[in-house]
Design a protein around this motif. Structure first.
Motif, PDB file in Angstrom:
ATOM      1  N   LEU B   3      37.730  41.588  43.212  1.00  9.98           N
ATOM      2  CA  LEU B   3      37.197  40.853  42.063  1.00  9.98           C
ATOM      3  C   LEU B   3      35.725  40.561  42.284  1.00  9.98           C
ATOM      4  O   LEU B   3      35.370  39.964  43.304  1.00  9.98           O
ATOM      5  N   ILE B   4      34.898  40.999  41.362  1.00  7.27           N
ATOM      6  CA  ILE B   4      33.477  40.710  41.518  1.00  7.27           C
ATOM      7  C   ILE B   4      32.925  40.163  40.204  1.00  7.27           C
ATOM      8  O   ILE B   4      33.073  40.785  39.155  1.00  7.27           O
ATOM      9  N   GLY B   5      32.365  38.977  40.287  1.00  5.08           N
ATOM     10  CA  GLY B   5      31.774  38.367  39.097  1.00  5.08           C
ATOM     11  C   GLY B   5      32.782  38.132  38.004  1.00  5.08           C
ATOM     12  O   GLY B   5      32.486  38.291  36.826  1.00  5.08           O
ATOM     13  N   THR B   6      34.000  37.747  38.348  1.00  5.57           N
ATOM     14  CA  THR B   6      34.979  37.467  37.314  1.00  5.57           C
ATOM     15  C   THR B   6      35.804  36.262  37.740  1.00  5.57           C
ATOM     16  O   THR B   6      36.114  36.105  38.912  1.00  5.57           O
ATOM     17  N   ASN B   7      36.123  35.423  36.795  1.00  2.00           N
ATOM     18  CA  ASN B   7      36.909  34.232  37.088  1.00  2.00           C
ATOM     19  C   ASN B   7      38.138  34.217  36.183  1.00  2.00           C
ATOM     20  O   ASN B   7      38.206  33.486  35.207  1.00  2.00           O
ATOM     21  N   PRO B   8      39.100  35.080  36.510  1.00  2.00           N
ATOM     22  CA  PRO B   8      40.194  35.337  35.564  1.00  2.00           C
ATOM     23  C   PRO B   8      41.001  34.110  35.176  1.00  2.00           C
ATOM     24  O   PRO B   8      41.409  34.010  34.025  1.00  2.00           O
ATOM     25  N   THR B   9      41.286  33.191  36.095  1.00  2.00           N
ATOM     26  CA  THR B   9      42.170  32.098  35.694  1.00  2.00           C
ATOM     27  C   THR B   9      41.531  31.215  34.637  1.00  2.00           C
ATOM     28  O   THR B   9      42.208  30.441  33.980  1.00  2.00           O
ATOM     29  N   GLU B  10      40.214  31.328  34.447  1.00  2.00           N
ATOM     30  CA  GLU B  10      39.589  30.554  33.378  1.00  2.00           C
ATOM     31  C   GLU B  10      39.221  31.429  32.177  1.00  2.00           C
ATOM     32  O   GLU B  10      39.398  31.031  31.037  1.00  2.00           O
ATOM     33  N   ALA B  11      38.700  32.628  32.443  1.00  2.00           N
ATOM     34  CA  ALA B  11      38.237  33.449  31.316  1.00  2.00           C
ATOM     35  C   ALA B  11      39.366  34.271  30.697  1.00  2.00           C
ATOM     36  O   ALA B  11      39.384  34.483  29.495  1.00  2.00           O
ATOM     37  N   HIS B  12      40.298  34.740  31.512  1.00  2.00           N
ATOM     38  CA  HIS B  12      41.440  35.541  31.031  1.00  2.00           C
ATOM     39  C   HIS B  12      42.681  35.003  31.713  1.00  2.00           C
ATOM     40  O   HIS B  12      43.273  35.663  32.561  1.00  2.00           O
ATOM     41  N   PRO B  13      43.084  33.794  31.333  1.00  2.00           N
ATOM     42  CA  PRO B  13      44.057  33.068  32.153  1.00  2.00           C
ATOM     43  C   PRO B  13      45.327  33.839  32.479  1.00  2.00           C
ATOM     44  O   PRO B  13      45.746  33.855  33.636  1.00  2.00           O
ATOM     45  N   VAL B  14      45.929  34.487  31.509  1.00  2.00           N
ATOM     46  CA  VAL B  14      47.215  35.110  31.810  1.00  2.00           C
ATOM     47  C   VAL B  14      47.038  36.273  32.792  1.00  2.00           C
ATOM     48  O   VAL B  14      47.869  36.491  33.671  1.00  2.00           O
ATOM     49  N   ALA B  23      48.943  38.398  44.419  1.00  2.00           N
ATOM     50  CA  ALA B  23      48.426  38.023  45.739  1.00  2.00           C
ATOM     51  C   ALA B  23      49.513  37.316  46.545  1.00  2.00           C
ATOM     52  O   ALA B  23      49.682  37.547  47.737  1.00  2.00           O
ATOM     53  N   ARG B  24      50.268  36.459  45.872  1.00  2.00           N
ATOM     54  CA  ARG B  24      51.325  35.746  46.597  1.00  2.00           C
ATOM     55  C   ARG B  24      52.453  36.686  47.001  1.00  2.00           C
ATOM     56  O   ARG B  24      53.165  36.420  47.952  1.00  2.00           O
ATOM     57  N   ASN B  25      52.594  37.787  46.259  1.00  2.00           N
ATOM     58  CA  ASN B  25      53.633  38.740  46.616  1.00  2.00           C
ATOM     59  C   ASN B  25      53.123  39.780  47.604  1.00  2.00           C
ATOM     60  O   ASN B  25      53.752  40.816  47.808  1.00  2.00           O
ATOM     61  N   GLY B  26      51.935  39.547  48.168  1.00  2.00           N
ATOM     62  CA  GLY B  26      51.495  40.401  49.255  1.00  2.00           C
ATOM     63  C   GLY B  26      50.345  41.338  48.953  1.00  2.00           C
ATOM     64  O   GLY B  26      49.839  41.977  49.854  1.00  2.00           O
ATOM     65  N   ALA B  27      49.927  41.442  47.674  1.00  2.00           N
ATOM     66  CA  ALA B  27      48.769  42.289  47.396  1.00  2.00           C
ATOM     67  C   ALA B  27      47.522  41.653  48.011  1.00  2.00           C
ATOM     68  O   ALA B  27      47.386  40.436  48.024  1.00  2.00           O
ATOM     69  N   LYS B  28      46.640  42.494  48.534  1.00  2.00           N
ATOM     70  CA  LYS B  28      45.413  41.963  49.143  1.00  2.00           C
ATOM     71  C   LYS B  28      44.412  41.620  48.037  1.00  2.00           C
ATOM     72  O   LYS B  28      44.309  42.325  47.034  1.00  2.00           O
ATOM     73  N   MET B  29      43.677  40.545  48.262  1.00  2.00           N
ATOM     74  CA  MET B  29      42.704  40.153  47.250  1.00  2.00           C
ATOM     75  C   MET B  29      41.365  39.820  47.904  1.00  2.00           C
ATOM     76  O   MET B  29      41.313  39.097  48.892  1.00  2.00           O
ATOM     77  N   ARG B  35      30.613  31.095  43.450  1.00  2.00           N
ATOM     78  CA  ARG B  35      31.287  29.860  43.094  1.00  2.00           C
ATOM     79  C   ARG B  35      32.716  29.879  43.631  1.00  2.00           C
ATOM     80  O   ARG B  35      33.360  30.915  43.656  1.00  2.00           O
ATOM     81  N   HIS B  36      33.198  28.707  44.019  1.00  2.00           N
ATOM     82  CA  HIS B  36      34.575  28.606  44.521  1.00  2.00           C
ATOM     83  C   HIS B  36      35.525  28.601  43.335  1.00  2.00           C
ATOM     84  O   HIS B  36      35.928  27.559  42.842  1.00  2.00           O
ATOM     85  N   ILE B  37      35.890  29.784  42.851  1.00  2.00           N
ATOM     86  CA  ILE B  37      36.811  29.866  41.721  1.00  2.00           C
ATOM     87  C   ILE B  37      38.238  29.676  42.229  1.00  2.00           C
ATOM     88  O   ILE B  37      38.503  29.771  43.416  1.00  2.00           O
ATOM     89  N   ASP B  38      39.185  29.422  41.308  1.00  2.00           N
ATOM     90  CA  ASP B  38      40.577  29.146  41.688  1.00  2.00           C
ATOM     91  C   ASP B  38      41.171  30.208  42.604  1.00  2.00           C
ATOM     92  O   ASP B  38      41.857  29.904  43.563  1.00  2.00           O
ATOM     93  N   LEU B  39      40.924  31.483  42.257  1.00  2.00           N
ATOM     94  CA  LEU B  39      41.595  32.551  42.993  1.00  2.00           C
ATOM     95  C   LEU B  39      41.093  32.680  44.427  1.00  2.00           C
ATOM     96  O   LEU B  39      41.724  33.361  45.238  1.00  2.00           O
ATOM     97  N   VAL B  40      39.982  32.017  44.763  1.00  2.00           N
ATOM     98  CA  VAL B  40      39.531  32.002  46.154  1.00  2.00           C
ATOM     99  C   VAL B  40      40.671  31.495  47.041  1.00  2.00           C
ATOM    100  O   VAL B  40      40.879  31.970  48.158  1.00  2.00           O
ATOM    101  N   ASP B  41      41.455  30.547  46.514  1.00  2.00           N
ATOM    102  CA  ASP B  41      42.545  29.972  47.305  1.00  2.00           C
ATOM    103  C   ASP B  41      43.667  30.966  47.582  1.00  2.00           C
ATOM    104  O   ASP B  41      44.509  30.728  48.439  1.00  2.00           O
ATOM    105  N   GLU B  42      43.710  32.063  46.829  1.00  2.00           N
ATOM    106  CA  GLU B  42      44.752  33.070  47.034  1.00  2.00           C
ATOM    107  C   GLU B  42      44.204  34.282  47.790  1.00  2.00           C
ATOM    108  O   GLU B  42      44.951  35.174  48.149  1.00  2.00           O
ATOM    109  N   ALA B  43      42.886  34.337  47.980  1.00  2.00           N
ATOM    110  CA  ALA B  43      42.247  35.565  48.447  1.00  2.00           C
ATOM    111  C   ALA B  43      42.357  35.749  49.954  1.00  2.00           C
ATOM    112  O   ALA B  43      42.427  34.781  50.713  1.00  2.00           O
ATOM    113  N   ASP B  44      42.373  37.026  50.383  1.00  2.00           N
ATOM    114  CA  ASP B  44      42.314  37.333  51.803  1.00  2.00           C
ATOM    115  C   ASP B  44      40.872  37.214  52.301  1.00  2.00           C
ATOM    116  O   ASP B  44      40.631  36.818  53.431  1.00  2.00           O
ATOM    117  N   TYR B  45      39.921  37.614  51.448  1.00  2.00           N
ATOM    118  CA  TYR B  45      38.500  37.461  51.796  1.00  2.00           C
ATOM    119  C   TYR B  45      37.746  36.857  50.628  1.00  2.00           C
ATOM    120  O   TYR B  45      37.950  37.247  49.483  1.00  2.00           O
TER     121      TYR B  45
END
Ligand code: SF4
Ligand code: SF4
Ligand code: SF4
Lengths: 358, 510
Positions: B3-14, B23-29, B35-45
């Motif tokens: 993900l680069i320059g995108t904040n999906p949980t806010e701009a494209h929530p679904v 990511a929780r099911n094992g896909a790497k992110m 900016r510390h966007i929400d998905l940072v908390d799910e990311a591997d890097y």
């Protein structure tokens, strides 16, 4: 035997009917594919399986217990009975226990017509509970503009907890306390507005009872009075589908539609609860013409006449490229097509663009 | 998922929710965002790069991939061209130099480069964080370079996925609401396409490419464009450098706006035509995956008629008879002129719920994955780019970097009219790092004045380490805080997109 994609097919008998189901599927799914509906409260095809409500029990030959069909895998040669006397007896008992602690105000409940508890109570003729017991007296959570939460009607199926975690990932709901006081609620049991809720409304969409309901629809319509018009969300490029709930020619809410190709029943706060802008009292309802710096109401004819006069005059005087049109990434394909056709074929210019870049 | 320059949980929530589950099911992110966007908390890097340094980052990753021999040689050989130039340019983007430019660690660069290159199914997602820069087009090409270099294209689960912002950006482009193409991306400069449309429409058509939005407003400013028709857009609130737009609109001799509300832009109109909302119209939208879906009329239009009817009546009065029975008939005309959508009609959409173009015939099932086996233009061409610093950087007078974006609850200009939504989220809460907040002496909820070389805006502050020190982050949804009065006038020279993501500002406590 091999089926499509090499998945093994299992043969079994459900209610005397020979049925085939892919290996790994459950008895409940196999029955459903064969057109046999097994009642369920906690099972939801989009969520992980809990096997907790036990309403989906069935009788399986050779098994003395009544297993929950939502977690029992199909096996070669299995003989299943979904409505045997023992099964019906078990279901009646579960329903009686459930309504022992459930307000029986169905006549004023917004979920009536779409409530699984009422549906199954009707199906099994459960009118009242022989079990006398304590009833909950929870305060109704009316803290926010979108969702009403009446936990007195909660049957602890856990669908909301799973939806919040598995569909949205907000992890805002979990179980608190034990026994009679067990509750599916927010961390520290605060009202939704004070929790980490993102108001996606997934919990409302999956709740089988009147515990979680849409506030905008409260008191406006019973479910059978609602026309559902399937459409596409106007807010972002994800393209979620949902149904507009229409009563007496007015939109009163949004309901998830599981057949939506992109999103299933998931939506976000905008799609589920942002639609009411259509009834904002500042909507323009007639054409306006500016006279001496002030807008005045005008008829469509007056507006069109002025537009035709001015656009033609300016085109004649300064040429086609003195005109430009800005179309809209919010409007439909058909409207956009007309705007570019208008610019090109009528005004004679390719000066047409839209705010894709913003 | 890269993900680069995108904040999906806010701009494209679904979409964001689905990524979180993946990511929780094992896909790497991997999340690349200052900016510390929400998905940072799910990311591997989490690559917390300095704003405006996307190209050095992407070049640096490609440098490592080539150095380590992780590129997809077969894919490059068979499906691409211009590889040598790419190789030459990224050569100088050593991990050490890139670490310096972006503020990232060399170790993370190696780890992410290896992860992306060696993952079988890797997908790049980007949105406005990539395009709203002076080098936006170059940024996008650099994403494409990375995907081509590693062969991550043209198979399910791979590719470069731009997530379109507004609901029907894709559709507006597909329908030819662009200065250079008709519907289906048929160039206005190609004689065959033009002649086909001339015949269908019974009018002679111009062969010169028209003006893009910023050029339109510049031309209005200069008195070359005299009249405009604006449908459902509010450039005064949403376009960069709002004061310039206002001046341009004032210059017009005649402006027609078709809108739901008396917006900032509509204020400049000579005639306003009331518009109908999505609930009042039949039609279609095309989502970010080129998926055409139905919009269905649920209630009678509040202004008395649907938008397509208004357009037809207006155009007919101007002197060109435009008559359709329904939006279905408009779609059919469009489809008959556009080979890539010729196989799509309302009946098929009703049956299948949605169809993805290209879909050239009624028998064709539609196309979920683009570029299978072959790119639209044949071979995929590498378009490498050097680092282009932002057009305006903080200096002594304007020491803060302003970055802008969307928040979950709002959608450009309609959601503030939702009573429920605006009762909870009703004012701009700009984000400021605790270090800067302390220096300025502001606390969460207090007001500041933000000034750039172009304008000023007042906003409430939310103190949070979601943003880096030296950065203020603002959304553009509220007319009480007209963020785009501040944004930069620097435009991407290729697309004309405003550089919303980076501008220099100063902040004063009120
Ligand atoms: S609305 Fe969404 S976030 Fe809030 S509790 Fe329900 S599922 Fe969770
Ligand atoms: S609130 Fe509804 S969904 Fe949640 S546990 Fe109770 S009954 Fe089930
Ligand atoms: S519901 Fe939310 S995520 Fe889905 S299309 Fe609408 S705005 Fe986008």
């Amino acid at each position: 035997m091999k089926g499509v994609m090499g998945v093994e097919l299992i043969k079994l008998i459900i209610d005397g009917k020979e049925v085939e189901a892919p290996a790994g599927s459950t008895v409940l799914q196999a029955a459903e594919n064969a057109g046999i509906n097994i009642p369920r409260l906690c099972y939801d095809p989009e969520l992980s399986k809990l096997g907790a409500c036990r309403l989906c029990v069935v009788e399986i030959e050779g098994n003395r217990l009544l297993p929950a069909s939502c977690v029992t895998p199909v096996m070669q040669g299995m003989v299943v009975n979904t409505e045997s006397p023992a099964v019906i007896e078990a279901r009646r008992t579960i329903l009686e226990l459930t309504i022992a602690n459930h307000p029986l105000d169905c006549m004023t409940c917004d979920k009536m017509g779409d409530c699984k508890l009422a549906e199954y109570a009707y199906r099994y003729g459960v009118k009242e509970s022989p079990f006398e017991g304590e009833k909950h007296d929870y305060v109704i959570d009316d803290s926010n503009p979108f969702i009403i939460r009446d936990l007195n009607k909660c049957i602890l199926c856990g669908a909301c907890v799973r939806a919040c975690e598995e569909m949205t990932g907000a992890d805002n709901l979990s179980y608190l306390n034990r026994g009679f006081h067990r509750k599916a609620t927010t961390a520290a049991d605060v009202p939704y507005i004070d929790s980490d809720c993102v108001f996606c409304g997934q919990c409302v969409a999956v709740c089988p009872t009147g515990a979680l309901t849409e506030k905008t629809m409260s008191g406006l319509a019973r479910r059978w009075d609602i026309d559902r018009v399937r459409t596409t969300c106007p807010f972002c490029g994800t393209g979620c589908n949902f149904d507009l709930a229409v009563k007496d020619k007015k939109v009163i809410g949004v309901l998830s539609n599981p057949d939506s190709p992109v999103n299933g029943r998931s939506l976000c706060v905008k799609g589920r609860f942002g639609w009411d802008y259509i009834y904002n009292e500042n909507r323009l309802t007639t054409p306006l013409i500016k006279k001496n710096g002030k807008f005045e109401h005008a008829s469509w004819d007056e507006a069109y006449d002025l537009i035709a006069l001015k656009f033609n005059e300016i085109k004649d005087k300064y040429g086609p490229d003195s005109f430009a049109a800005l179309s809209s990434a919010r409007c439909t394909n058909e409207e956009n097509f007309l705007v570019q056709k208008f610019s090109r074929a009528v005004m004679g210019t390719n000066n047409v663009d839209h705010c894709a870049r913003t | 998922m890269f993900l680069i320059g995108t904040n999906p949980t806010e701009a494209h929530p679904v979409i964001g929710y689905k990524m979180r589950q993946a990511a929780r099911n094992g896909a790497k992110m991997v999340v690349c965002d200052p900016r510390h966007i929400d998905l940072v908390d799910e990311a591997d890097y989490w690559l917390r790069l300095k704003p405006g340094t996307d190209i050095p980052l992407l070049n640096g990753l490609m440098h490592i991939i080539i150095k380590e021999g992780l590129e997809d040689k077969k894919f490059i050989e068979e499906r691409t061209e211009n590889y040598e130039e790419l190789k030459a340019i990224v050569e100088s983007y050593t991990p050490e130099r890139v670490a310096e430019l972006t503020g990232l660690s060399v170790d993370d660069l190696y780890a992410v480069a290896r992860l992306y290159a060696t993952t079988d199914k890797a997908m790049i997602f980007y949105t406005l964080g990539i395009t709203e820069h002076i080098c936006g087009t170059r940024n996008v090409m650099s994403c494409a370079n990375l995907a081509m270099l590693t062969g991550h294209l043209g198979r399910p689960g791979t590719g470069v996925c731009p997530q379109r912002g507004q609901n029907n950006v894709q559709g507006a482009c597909d329908m030819g609401a662009l200065p250079n193409v008709y519907s289906g991306y048929q160039a206005v400069t190609v004689d065959a396409a033009r002649e086909k449309h001339e015949q269908a429409w019974g009018a002679s058509l111009p062969n010169k490419v028209g003006l893009k939005i910023p050029e339109m407003f510049a031309a209005a400013h200069d008195g070359k464009v005299k009249a405009m028709y604006i449908l459902g857009e509010n450039p005064v609130l949403t376009d960069p450098d709002a004061n310039h737009i206002r001046a341009a609109l004032e210059h017009l001799e005649f402006l027609v706006v078709q809108e739901l509300f008396l917006t900032e832009t509509a204020q400049y109109a000579d005639v306003i035509l009331p518009a109908a909302s999505f609930a009042e119209c039949d039609g279609t939208f095309s989502n970010t995956e080129r998926r055409v879906q139905r919009v269905r009329k649920a209630i009678e239009p509040i202004p008395g008629q649907a938008n397509w009817q208004t357009i037809c009546q207006m155009v007919t009065r101007i002197g060109y008879p435009m008559n359709y029975d329904s939006p279905k008939e408009i779609w059919d005309e469009m489809a008959s002129l556009s080979p890539s959508m010729a196989g799509i009609n309302y009946d098929r959409i009703d049956q299948q719920n949605s169809i993805q173009w290209p879909c050239p015939t009624l028998e064709h099932p539609g196309t979920p994955v683009l570029h299978v086996g072959k790119f639209t233009r044949g071979l995929g061409s590498f378009q490498p780019s050097e680092h282009i610093p932002p057009g305006e950087m903080p200096d002594a007078e304007y020491p803060f970097l302003l970055s802008t974006g969307r928040i979950l609850q709002h959608y450009n200009v309609t959601t503030p009219y939702s009573k429920g939504i605006s009762s909870i989220w009703n004012k701009e809460m700009s984000e400021l790092n605790p270090v800067d907040a302390e220096k300025l002496g502001v606390k969460t909820g207090e007001q500041v004045k933000v000034t750039s070389r172009r304008g000023e805006a007042v906003t409430q502050i939310k103190v949070t380490d979601r943003v880096l020190p030296g950065v203020i982050w603002m959304s553009f949804h509220y007319n009480a805080t007209p963020t785009n009065a501040l944004t930069s006038h620097h435009l991407d020279p290729i697309t004309g997109t405003g550089e919303y993501k980076v501008a220099a500002v100063k902040i004063e406590k009120l």
